[in-house]
Design an enzyme around this catalytic site. Structure first.
Site, PDB file in Angstrom:
ATOM      1  N   LEU A  19      -4.044  -1.643   5.809  1.00 18.64           N
ATOM      2  CA  LEU A  19      -4.562  -2.677   6.200  1.00 18.64           C
ATOM      3  C   LEU A  19      -4.111  -4.140   5.374  1.00 18.64           C
ATOM      4  CD1 LEU A  19      -8.338  -1.361   5.867  1.00 18.64           C
ATOM      5  CD2 LEU A  19      -7.307  -2.640   7.759  1.00 18.64           C
ATOM      6  N   ASP A  38       2.265  -5.281  -3.969  1.00 17.90           N
ATOM      7  CA  ASP A  38       1.840  -3.891  -3.775  1.00 17.90           C
ATOM      8  C   ASP A  38       2.759  -3.299  -4.757  1.00 17.90           C
ATOM      9  OD1 ASP A  38       1.016  -1.857  -0.983  1.00 17.90           O
ATOM     10  OD2 ASP A  38       2.327  -0.880  -2.737  1.00 17.90           O
ATOM     11  N   ASP A  73       1.266  -4.633 -11.662  1.00 18.98           N
ATOM     12  CA  ASP A  73       0.097  -3.952 -11.559  1.00 18.98           C
ATOM     13  C   ASP A  73      -1.105  -4.647 -11.633  1.00 18.98           C
ATOM     14  OD1 ASP A  73      -2.123  -2.070 -11.763  1.00 18.98           O
ATOM     15  OD2 ASP A  73      -1.292  -0.999 -13.437  1.00 18.98           O
ATOM     16  N   ILE A  74      -2.109  -4.831 -10.684  1.00 19.43           N
ATOM     17  CA  ILE A  74      -2.993  -6.013 -10.934  1.00 19.43           C
ATOM     18  C   ILE A  74      -4.366  -5.233 -11.535  1.00 19.43           C
ATOM     19  CG2 ILE A  74      -2.348  -7.573  -8.905  1.00 19.43           C
ATOM     20  CD1 ILE A  74      -4.860  -4.677  -8.235  1.00 19.43           C
ATOM     21  N   ASN A 100      -7.329  -6.152  -1.838  1.00 18.61           N
ATOM     22  CA  ASN A 100      -7.163  -4.933  -0.833  1.00 18.61           C
ATOM     23  C   ASN A 100      -6.557  -3.476  -1.471  1.00 18.61           C
ATOM     24  OD1 ASN A 100      -6.957  -3.746   2.070  1.00 18.61           O
ATOM     25  ND2 ASN A 100      -4.764  -3.545   1.284  1.00 18.61           N
ATOM     26  N   TYR A 171     -14.762   7.071  -5.149  1.00 21.64           N
ATOM     27  CA  TYR A 171     -14.420   5.675  -4.372  1.00 21.64           C
ATOM     28  C   TYR A 171     -15.744   5.168  -3.943  1.00 21.64           C
ATOM     29  CZ  TYR A 171     -12.648   3.975  -0.029  1.00 21.64           C
ATOM     30  OH  TYR A 171     -12.306   2.828   1.182  1.00 21.64           O
ATOM     31  N   LYS A 175     -16.627   1.494  -4.635  1.00 24.23           N
ATOM     32  CA  LYS A 175     -16.944   0.440  -3.595  1.00 24.23           C
ATOM     33  C   LYS A 175     -18.109  -0.194  -3.218  1.00 24.23           C
ATOM     34  CE  LYS A 175     -12.817   0.632  -1.336  1.00 24.23           C
ATOM     35  NZ  LYS A 175     -11.909  -0.874  -1.412  1.00 24.23           N
ATOM     36  N   THR A 205      -5.273   4.419   8.073  1.00 27.05           N
ATOM     37  CA  THR A 205      -4.293   3.922   6.973  1.00 27.05           C
ATOM     38  C   THR A 205      -3.886   5.285   6.133  1.00 27.05           C
ATOM     39  OG1 THR A 205      -6.016   3.875   5.214  1.00 27.05           O
ATOM     40  CG2 THR A 205      -5.531   1.749   6.737  1.00 27.05           C
TER      41      THR A 205
END
Length: 301
Positions: A19, A38, A73-74, A100, A171, A175, A205
């Site tokens: 995505l 990324d 690394d965010i 994302n 997860y 989310k 994905t």
């Protein structure tokens, strides 16, 4: 006709594949200059000898667009801050942030380890919070300097976050947290010219093509409803000036379908203006449940 995102600078996290890659390419096609983030890790978040951010940035440049790769690394304060500073140093501004990045470590709840929980919550929820915080600080400073931006944030939730998903407690929780973060950020940042929305996409994905192999398989011919490219047009619109007035919303996007999600709202209620006994509370709860809409089933149940 001018491009929808002409002159805008857009940062997309997790943009090396799936995505995120589709979003980055779609923004570039609409005239945006893109910071392609990324870290290049594997599906479970472990280190992987790959540089997908550089490949996507090069793909954009070959098509005539402008892009720069960002591989920090965010989920760390330093990496999230450098995402914003990369946009500012390279292009002089930041207009849109698309959060994302993510990975999976699926386990049934009784088998879910502390590390599996922490790792997934870290990349999804913390990985949204930190870039958002640093971008918001920049936009607040711009507003205080008399340059109120037309800023946009698009966060990535999931049907798992809205309804739950068997084997994905970590997860799903992360989310769901992203939805709450979106609502708070939309309310707090409006004064700085920032709109914040979220999508709950369904697409093929690395995270879905094996877990949901049958439903994610590409058809032999015709429209491919699970192609990630189907989701990106909505993301680009939300990240553009054309979405003025739309904030604090969650959209499901799958194939050719877009749905505005309506979250928690008060349902049937009863107020006795007095304390109940446990038995009375149970009686009231059952009566109200009989009047209420039944909950949607958990995915996979």
């Amino acid at each position: 006709m001018s491009a929808l995102c002409a002159e805008r600078v857009v940062a997309v996290t997790g943009a090396g594949r799936g995505l995120g890659r589709s979003h980055a390419l779609a923004f570039a096609a609409e005239g945006a200059r893109v910071v392609v983030n990324d870290l290049g890790v594997g599906l479970d978040g472990t280190p992987h000898p790959d540089t997908p951010a550089a490949r996507v940035a090069e793909e954009i440049r070959r098509a005539g667009g402008e892009a720069v790769a960002h591989t920090d690394d965010i989920t760390t304060p330093e990496g999230a801050a450098s995402l914003v500073t990369t946009a500012l140093r390279t292009y002089g501004r930041l207009d849109t942030l698309v959060n994302n990045a993510g990975f999976l470590r699926d386990r049934m709840l009784v088998n879910l380890t502390d590390d599996d929980w922490d790792a997934v919550v870290r990349v999804h929820l913390r990985g949204h919070f930190l870039p958002l915080r640093h971008a918001a600080a920049h936009w607040r400073a711009e507003t205080k300097a008399g340059r109120t931006p037309t800023a946009r944030v698009v966060n990535t939730s999931s049907g798992a976050g809205l309804l739950g998903s068997l084997g994905q407690a970590n997860y799903s929780a992360a989310k769901a947290g992203i939805v709450a973060l979106t609502l708070v950020a939309a309310a707090e940042l409006a004064r700085y010219g920032v709109q914040v929305n979220a999508i709950a996409p369904a697409a093929r994905t690395r995270m879905t093509e094996h877990t949901f192999a049958e439903t994610m398989a590409a058809p032999a011919t015709g429209f491919d409803p699970m192609a990630p490219d189907n989701v990106s047009p909505l993301v680009v619109w939300l990240g553009s000036p054309a979405s003025t007035g739309v904030t604090g919303r969650v959209f499901e996007a799958e194939g050719g379908r877009i749905t505005v999600m309506e979250g928690w709202r008060p349902g049937p209620t009863a107020d006795e203006a007095a304390r109940r006994t446990p038995a009375q509370a149970g009686e009231t709860a059952r009566r109200l449940l009989a009047e209420a809409e039944p909950p949607a089933p958990v995915h996979g149940a």
